[in-house]
Scaffold this motif. Structure first.
Motif, PDB file in Angstrom:
ATOM      1  N   THR A  51       0.907  -1.181   0.259  1.00 46.32           N
ATOM      2  CA  THR A  51      -0.348  -0.276  -0.034  1.00 46.32           C
ATOM      3  C   THR A  51       0.586   1.534   0.245  1.00 46.32           C
ATOM      4  O   THR A  51       2.068   1.185  -0.173  1.00 46.32           O
ATOM      5  CB  THR A  51      -0.856  -0.074   1.614  1.00 46.32           C
ATOM      6  OG1 THR A  51       0.307   0.038   2.673  1.00 46.32           O
ATOM      7  CG2 THR A  51      -2.217  -1.131   1.795  1.00 46.32           C
ATOM      8  N   THR A  52       0.010   2.600  -0.044  1.00 42.54           N
ATOM      9  CA  THR A  52       1.186   3.488  -0.136  1.00 42.54           C
ATOM     10  C   THR A  52       1.587   3.785   1.242  1.00 42.54           C
ATOM     11  O   THR A  52       1.899   5.098   1.340  1.00 42.54           O
ATOM     12  CB  THR A  52       0.397   4.510  -1.000  1.00 42.54           C
ATOM     13  OG1 THR A  52      -1.384   4.826  -0.554  1.00 42.54           O
ATOM     14  CG2 THR A  52       0.322   3.816  -2.381  1.00 42.54           C
ATOM     15  N   GLY A  53       0.809   3.355   2.366  1.00 45.27           N
ATOM     16  CA  GLY A  53       1.087   3.520   3.554  1.00 45.27           C
ATOM     17  C   GLY A  53       0.035   2.878   4.206  1.00 45.27           C
ATOM     18  O   GLY A  53      -0.162   1.912   4.817  1.00 45.27           O
ATOM     19  N   ARG A  60      -7.623   4.856   5.355  1.00 43.58           N
ATOM     20  CA  ARG A  60      -8.268   5.463   5.351  1.00 43.58           C
ATOM     21  C   ARG A  60      -7.614   6.812   4.222  1.00 43.58           C
ATOM     22  O   ARG A  60      -8.216   7.537   3.147  1.00 43.58           O
ATOM     23  CB  ARG A  60      -8.870   6.535   6.185  1.00 43.58           C
ATOM     24  CG  ARG A  60      -9.943   7.448   6.258  1.00 43.58           C
ATOM     25  CD  ARG A  60     -10.487   8.347   8.106  1.00 43.58           C
ATOM     26  NE  ARG A  60     -10.837   9.739   6.988  1.00 43.58           N
ATOM     27  CZ  ARG A  60     -10.743  10.498   8.119  1.00 43.58           C
ATOM     28  NH1 ARG A  60     -10.713  10.408   9.911  1.00 43.58           N
ATOM     29  NH2 ARG A  60     -11.403  11.326   8.301  1.00 43.58           N
ATOM     30  N   TYR A  61      -6.611   6.614   4.238  1.00 40.05           N
ATOM     31  CA  TYR A  61      -5.640   7.464   3.618  1.00 40.05           C
ATOM     32  C   TYR A  61      -4.783   7.273   2.663  1.00 40.05           C
ATOM     33  O   TYR A  61      -4.643   8.108   1.273  1.00 40.05           O
ATOM     34  CB  TYR A  61      -4.732   8.672   4.344  1.00 40.05           C
ATOM     35  CG  TYR A  61      -5.760   9.526   5.353  1.00 40.05           C
ATOM     36  CD1 TYR A  61      -6.437  10.249   5.220  1.00 40.05           C
ATOM     37  CD2 TYR A  61      -5.850   9.170   7.096  1.00 40.05           C
ATOM     38  CE1 TYR A  61      -7.010  11.521   6.439  1.00 40.05           C
ATOM     39  CE2 TYR A  61      -6.640   9.713   8.046  1.00 40.05           C
ATOM     40  CZ  TYR A  61      -7.238  10.840   7.113  1.00 40.05           C
ATOM     41  OH  TYR A  61      -7.803  12.393   8.654  1.00 40.05           O
ATOM     42  N   HIS A  62      -4.688   5.758   2.668  1.00 36.26           N
ATOM     43  CA  HIS A  62      -3.891   5.697   1.320  1.00 36.26           C
ATOM     44  C   HIS A  62      -4.005   4.125   0.731  1.00 36.26           C
ATOM     45  O   HIS A  62      -5.623   4.105   0.722  1.00 36.26           O
ATOM     46  CB  HIS A  62      -2.795   4.780   2.163  1.00 36.26           C
ATOM     47  CG  HIS A  62      -1.693   5.818   3.023  1.00 36.26           C
ATOM     48  ND1 HIS A  62      -1.042   5.634   4.611  1.00 36.26           N
ATOM     49  CD2 HIS A  62      -1.556   6.814   2.679  1.00 36.26           C
ATOM     50  CE1 HIS A  62      -0.852   6.625   4.845  1.00 36.26           C
ATOM     51  NE2 HIS A  62      -0.443   7.786   3.768  1.00 36.26           N
ATOM     52  N   ARG A 101     -15.317   2.218  -0.434  1.00 32.52           N
ATOM     53  CA  ARG A 101     -14.951   3.423  -1.078  1.00 32.52           C
ATOM     54  C   ARG A 101     -15.155   2.734  -2.512  1.00 32.52           C
ATOM     55  O   ARG A 101     -16.263   4.136  -3.054  1.00 32.52           O
ATOM     56  CB  ARG A 101     -13.474   3.561  -1.194  1.00 32.52           C
ATOM     57  CG  ARG A 101     -13.103   4.862  -1.606  1.00 32.52           C
ATOM     58  CD  ARG A 101     -11.766   5.134  -1.916  1.00 32.52           C
ATOM     59  NE  ARG A 101     -10.670   5.126  -0.425  1.00 32.52           N
ATOM     60  CZ  ARG A 101      -9.491   4.778  -0.405  1.00 32.52           C
ATOM     61  NH1 ARG A 101      -8.426   4.425  -1.250  1.00 32.52           N
ATOM     62  NH2 ARG A 101      -9.198   4.746   1.428  1.00 32.52           N
ATOM     63  N   HIS A 102     -15.327   1.912  -3.218  1.00 34.90           N
ATOM     64  CA  HIS A 102     -15.536   2.153  -4.640  1.00 34.90           C
ATOM     65  C   HIS A 102     -17.224   1.340  -4.611  1.00 34.90           C
ATOM     66  O   HIS A 102     -17.572   1.176  -5.241  1.00 34.90           O
ATOM     67  CB  HIS A 102     -14.728   1.095  -5.151  1.00 34.90           C
ATOM     68  CG  HIS A 102     -13.504   1.507  -5.008  1.00 34.90           C
ATOM     69  ND1 HIS A 102     -13.027   1.857  -4.750  1.00 34.90           N
ATOM     70  CD2 HIS A 102     -13.006   2.428  -6.214  1.00 34.90           C
ATOM     71  CE1 HIS A 102     -11.673   2.364  -5.002  1.00 34.90           C
ATOM     72  NE2 HIS A 102     -11.762   2.752  -5.912  1.00 34.90           N
ATOM     73  N   GLN A 103     -17.881   1.071  -3.470  1.00 31.28           N
ATOM     74  CA  GLN A 103     -19.759   0.568  -3.378  1.00 31.28           C
ATOM     75  C   GLN A 103     -19.095  -0.836  -4.039  1.00 31.28           C
ATOM     76  O   GLN A 103     -20.355  -0.825  -4.278  1.00 31.28           O
ATOM     77  CB  GLN A 103     -20.457   1.951  -3.939  1.00 31.28           C
ATOM     78  CG  GLN A 103     -20.261   2.804  -3.574  1.00 31.28           C
ATOM     79  CD  GLN A 103     -20.753   3.879  -4.054  1.00 31.28           C
ATOM     80  OE1 GLN A 103     -21.583   4.286  -5.465  1.00 31.28           O
ATOM     81  NE2 GLN A 103     -21.489   5.169  -2.921  1.00 31.28           N
TER      82      GLN A 103
END
Length: 189
Positions: free
Chosen positions: A10-12, A16-18, A105-107
DNA sequence: GCTAGGCAGGAACCCCTCCTCCCCT
């Protein structure tokens, strides 16, 4: 017992933020690792890759720029998993929350999947030790990761599969009996 | 530059609660 050992890059740290940038998985059937039954995909993030993540994982913009979008990647992963039990290291607090957040997030409608955290196997096996990182597990089991890149999901998932196989055996559990209580995770339906 | 959260183990205290650290990229 059919297991799918998986790992995310992941990016972090924060779901929630990554964002997820790579998913890899390998199947284990009745205690045998099926190296040919594996799943690997990069995932296209919305935001640029942080430099420190590229340095850590070796994943570059070139790897992810034409990769599937998160929803397509997760749907494909879910199809690969099928009815198997998921396994990840610290997955309860890291990998699974990322998957769940991505579905929300993508339902994407979700389904429940049985899950084993390999961290629990390590804590059960070496209960007097405080450190249960992947590196500590690899060191204690004297596993070789020659030719496999750490922090690349494709490499990590193969090392983790070996580690799970060894820990399971050392705990004296038969291949079809999980030595720790099963948890629950979510994947897209 | 910021971001989570549930767990184990220890301290303090006598059975819980609180605190700190861990673990993942």
């Amino acid at each position: 017992m059919e297991l799918v050992i998986f790992d995310l890059e992941t990016t972090g740290f924060s779901p929630r933020y990554h964002e997820i940038i790579q998913i890899a998985a390998v199947r284990m059937h009745h205690g045998k690792i099926k190296t040919k039954e594996c799943f690997e995909t990069f995932v296209r993030p919305k935001n640029p890759l942080p430099d420190e993540i590229s340095e850590l994982t070796g994943i570059t913009y070139g790897d992810v720029c034409n990769a599937p979008e998160p929803s397509a990647a997760l749907m494909a992963f879910s199809r690969f998993v099928g009815d198997a039990t998921l396994v990840a290291h610290n997955g309860r607090c890291f990998d699974l929350p990322f998957v769940r957040e991505c579905c929300l997030r993508h339902q994407l409608p979700m389904r429940e999947v049985p899950f084993i955290d390999s961290l629990a196997l390590s804590r059960l096996l070496w209960s007097s030790q405080r450190c249960h990182t992947m590196d500590a597990v690899i060191r204690r089991l004297r596993l070789s990761h020659e030719g496999l890149r750490r922090h690349d999901a494709r490499g990590d998932v193969r090392i983790l599969a070996e580690a799970v196989r060894h820990m399971w055996k050392r705990l004296g559990a038969p291949p079809d009996h999980c030595p720790v209580p099963l948890d629950v995770g979510h994947l897209p339906r």
